[in-house]
Design a protein around this motif. Structure first.
Motif, PDB file in Angstrom:
ATOM      1  N   ASP A 182      23.583 -22.508  30.748  1.00 40.80           N
ATOM      2  CA  ASP A 182      23.188 -21.726  29.580  1.00 40.80           C
ATOM      3  C   ASP A 182      23.863 -22.168  28.282  1.00 40.80           C
ATOM      4  N   GLN A 183      25.063 -22.737  28.370  1.00 37.07           N
ATOM      5  CA  GLN A 183      25.831 -23.042  27.165  1.00 37.07           C
ATOM      6  C   GLN A 183      25.960 -24.522  26.839  1.00 37.07           C
ATOM      7  N   HIS A 184      25.657 -25.425  27.813  1.00 33.04           N
ATOM      8  CA  HIS A 184      25.923 -26.850  27.574  1.00 33.04           C
ATOM      9  C   HIS A 184      24.814 -27.798  28.033  1.00 33.04           C
ATOM     10  N   LEU A 185      24.197 -27.522  29.165  1.00 34.71           N
ATOM     11  CA  LEU A 185      23.246 -28.460  29.757  1.00 34.71           C
ATOM     12  C   LEU A 185      22.180 -28.888  28.756  1.00 34.71           C
ATOM     13  N   LEU A 186      22.020 -30.187  28.609  1.00 33.55           N
ATOM     14  CA  LEU A 186      20.985 -30.809  27.777  1.00 33.55           C
ATOM     15  C   LEU A 186      21.136 -30.520  26.289  1.00 33.55           C
ATOM     16  N   GLN A 187      22.306 -30.064  25.895  1.00 32.77           N
ATOM     17  CA  GLN A 187      22.567 -29.834  24.478  1.00 32.77           C
ATOM     18  C   GLN A 187      23.284 -31.048  23.887  1.00 32.77           C
ATOM     19  N   GLN A 188      23.293 -31.135  22.570  1.00 28.44           N
ATOM     20  CA  GLN A 188      23.982 -32.234  21.895  1.00 28.44           C
ATOM     21  C   GLN A 188      25.444 -32.267  22.336  1.00 28.44           C
ATOM     22  N   GLY A 189      25.934 -33.451  22.653  1.00 26.47           N
ATOM     23  CA  GLY A 189      27.315 -33.612  23.078  1.00 26.47           C
ATOM     24  C   GLY A 189      27.558 -33.357  24.552  1.00 26.47           C
ATOM     25  N   SER A 190      26.534 -32.961  25.299  1.00 25.50           N
ATOM     26  CA  SER A 190      26.705 -32.656  26.721  1.00 25.50           C
ATOM     27  C   SER A 190      26.783 -33.896  27.600  1.00 25.50           C
ATOM     28  N   ALA A 191      26.330 -35.033  27.089  1.00 21.96           N
ATOM     29  CA  ALA A 191      26.248 -36.297  27.843  1.00 21.96           C
ATOM     30  C   ALA A 191      25.247 -36.215  28.989  1.00 21.96           C
ATOM     31  N   THR A 192      24.341 -35.234  28.931  1.00 23.66           N
ATOM     32  CA  THR A 192      23.300 -35.077  29.953  1.00 23.66           C
ATOM     33  C   THR A 192      21.921 -35.222  29.317  1.00 23.66           C
ATOM     34  N   ALA A 193      20.978 -35.714  30.113  1.00 25.40           N
ATOM     35  CA  ALA A 193      19.599 -35.839  29.635  1.00 25.40           C
ATOM     36  C   ALA A 193      18.641 -35.578  30.794  1.00 25.40           C
ATOM     37  N   LEU A 194      17.493 -35.005  30.450  1.00 25.22           N
ATOM     38  CA  LEU A 194      16.379 -34.828  31.376  1.00 25.22           C
ATOM     39  C   LEU A 194      15.222 -35.557  30.712  1.00 25.22           C
ATOM     40  N   LEU A 195      14.827 -36.684  31.297  1.00 21.92           N
ATOM     41  CA  LEU A 195      13.888 -37.569  30.630  1.00 21.92           C
ATOM     42  C   LEU A 195      12.528 -37.600  31.315  1.00 21.92           C
ATOM     43  N   PHE A 196      11.492 -37.624  30.477  1.00 20.01           N
ATOM     44  CA  PHE A 196      10.106 -37.646  30.944  1.00 20.01           C
ATOM     45  C   PHE A 196       9.529 -39.051  30.858  1.00 20.01           C
ATOM     46  N   SER A 197      10.302 -39.993  30.372  1.00 19.11           N
ATOM     47  CA  SER A 197       9.900 -41.396  30.276  1.00 19.11           C
ATOM     48  C   SER A 197      10.525 -42.153  31.443  1.00 19.11           C
ATOM     49  N   PRO A 198       9.968 -43.313  31.782  1.00 15.95           N
ATOM     50  CA  PRO A 198      10.590 -44.127  32.845  1.00 15.95           C
ATOM     51  C   PRO A 198      12.000 -44.551  32.450  1.00 15.95           C
ATOM     52  N   PRO A 199      12.837 -44.817  33.423  1.00 14.01           N
ATOM     53  CA  PRO A 199      14.206 -45.236  33.114  1.00 14.01           C
ATOM     54  C   PRO A 199      14.249 -46.516  32.275  1.00 14.01           C
ATOM     55  N   VAL A 200      15.108 -46.504  31.280  1.00 11.60           N
ATOM     56  CA  VAL A 200      15.427 -47.693  30.499  1.00 11.60           C
ATOM     57  C   VAL A 200      16.858 -48.040  30.896  1.00 11.60           C
ATOM     58  N   ILE A 201      16.999 -49.064  31.710  1.00 10.35           N
ATOM     59  CA  ILE A 201      18.302 -49.413  32.260  1.00 10.35           C
ATOM     60  C   ILE A 201      18.959 -50.482  31.401  1.00 10.35           C
ATOM     61  N   ASN A 202      20.144 -50.168  30.919  1.00  8.35           N
ATOM     62  CA  ASN A 202      20.965 -51.119  30.177  1.00  8.35           C
ATOM     63  C   ASN A 202      22.156 -51.428  31.077  1.00  8.35           C
ATOM     64  N   HIS A 203      22.203 -52.640  31.619  1.00 12.48           N
ATOM     65  CA  HIS A 203      23.260 -52.982  32.576  1.00 12.48           C
ATOM     66  C   HIS A 203      24.648 -53.037  31.947  1.00 12.48           C
ATOM     67  N   ASP A 204      24.724 -53.016  30.623  1.00 10.13           N
ATOM     68  CA  ASP A 204      26.019 -52.977  29.948  1.00 10.13           C
ATOM     69  C   ASP A 204      26.524 -51.541  29.796  1.00 10.13           C
ATOM     70  N   SER A 205      25.654 -50.588  30.019  1.00  9.40           N
ATOM     71  CA  SER A 205      25.991 -49.184  29.866  1.00  9.40           C
ATOM     72  C   SER A 205      26.639 -48.645  31.144  1.00  9.40           C
TER      73      SER A 205
END
Length: 177
Positions: free
Chosen positions: A84-107
């Motif tokens: 309720d207070q953090h999930l998927l909010q700015q600064g949470s470091a979480t994402a729920l994505l509707f696009s295919p994965p974009v994999i950056n191997h340096d990340s």
């Protein structure tokens, strides 16, 4: 290709799901949109129990992660409060994505595809690398891409026991990089 969905654009953990909530405000979404406090509840009310389950399972997964490696559970006293207070909010470091994965191997970002059916569609369409190793009928892992396929984020498909398995696989990915 770019990421589209909900959450923090600077995510360390992203979950990929095939569909987005059927709400007019999200119809033409083409960025990662941070959710505001109360928006998860609104989506659940507007779109039904299925979306509540997705958010609940995501939050429960974050709380199942080892605190030595992941600090999500430090942000709130319970998985419900985190949702309720953090999930998927700015600064949470979480994402729920509707696009295919974009994999950056340096990340260092970790990626979870919610649902074997969706993962197979992405594989067939060439949207993800075929480096997945299937561990059983429901779980696959690609260590190089830091990617896991697991059952769909629903209580019946991704039980607490299976959430613990995903948490263990995430630790394996973190430790191998």
């Amino acid at each position: 290709m770019k990421n589209v969905g909900f959450g923090c654009s600077n995510f360390s953990l992203a979950v990929y799901i095939e569909n987005k909530p059927a709400i007019v405000a999200y119809e033409n979404l083409d960025v990662i949109k941070p959710l505001s406090t109360g928006e998860i509840q609104h989506i659940g009310l507007e779109c039904g129990n299925g979306w509540r389950k997705v958010f609940n399972v995501y939050s429960k997964l974050l709380y199942a992660l080892d605190l030595d490696w992941f600090k999500f559970a430090c942000a709130a006293p319970s998985w419900q409060a985190y949702r309720d207070q953090h999930l998927l909010q700015q600064g949470s470091a979480t994402a729920l994505l509707f696009s295919p994965p974009v994999i950056n191997h340096d990340s260092q970002a970790l990626h979870i595809i919610s649902g074997k059916t969706y993962a197979n569609k992405l594989l067939l369409a060439g949207k993800i690398n075929s480096g997945l190793i299937w561990l059983d009928e429901q779980f696959a892992i690609d260590v190089k891409s830091r990617l896991i396929v697991c059952p769909y984020f629903d209580y019946r498909q991704l039980s607490n026991e299976k959430i613990d398995r995903v948490a263990d696989y995430l630790i394996q990915l973190v430790k191998t990089k």
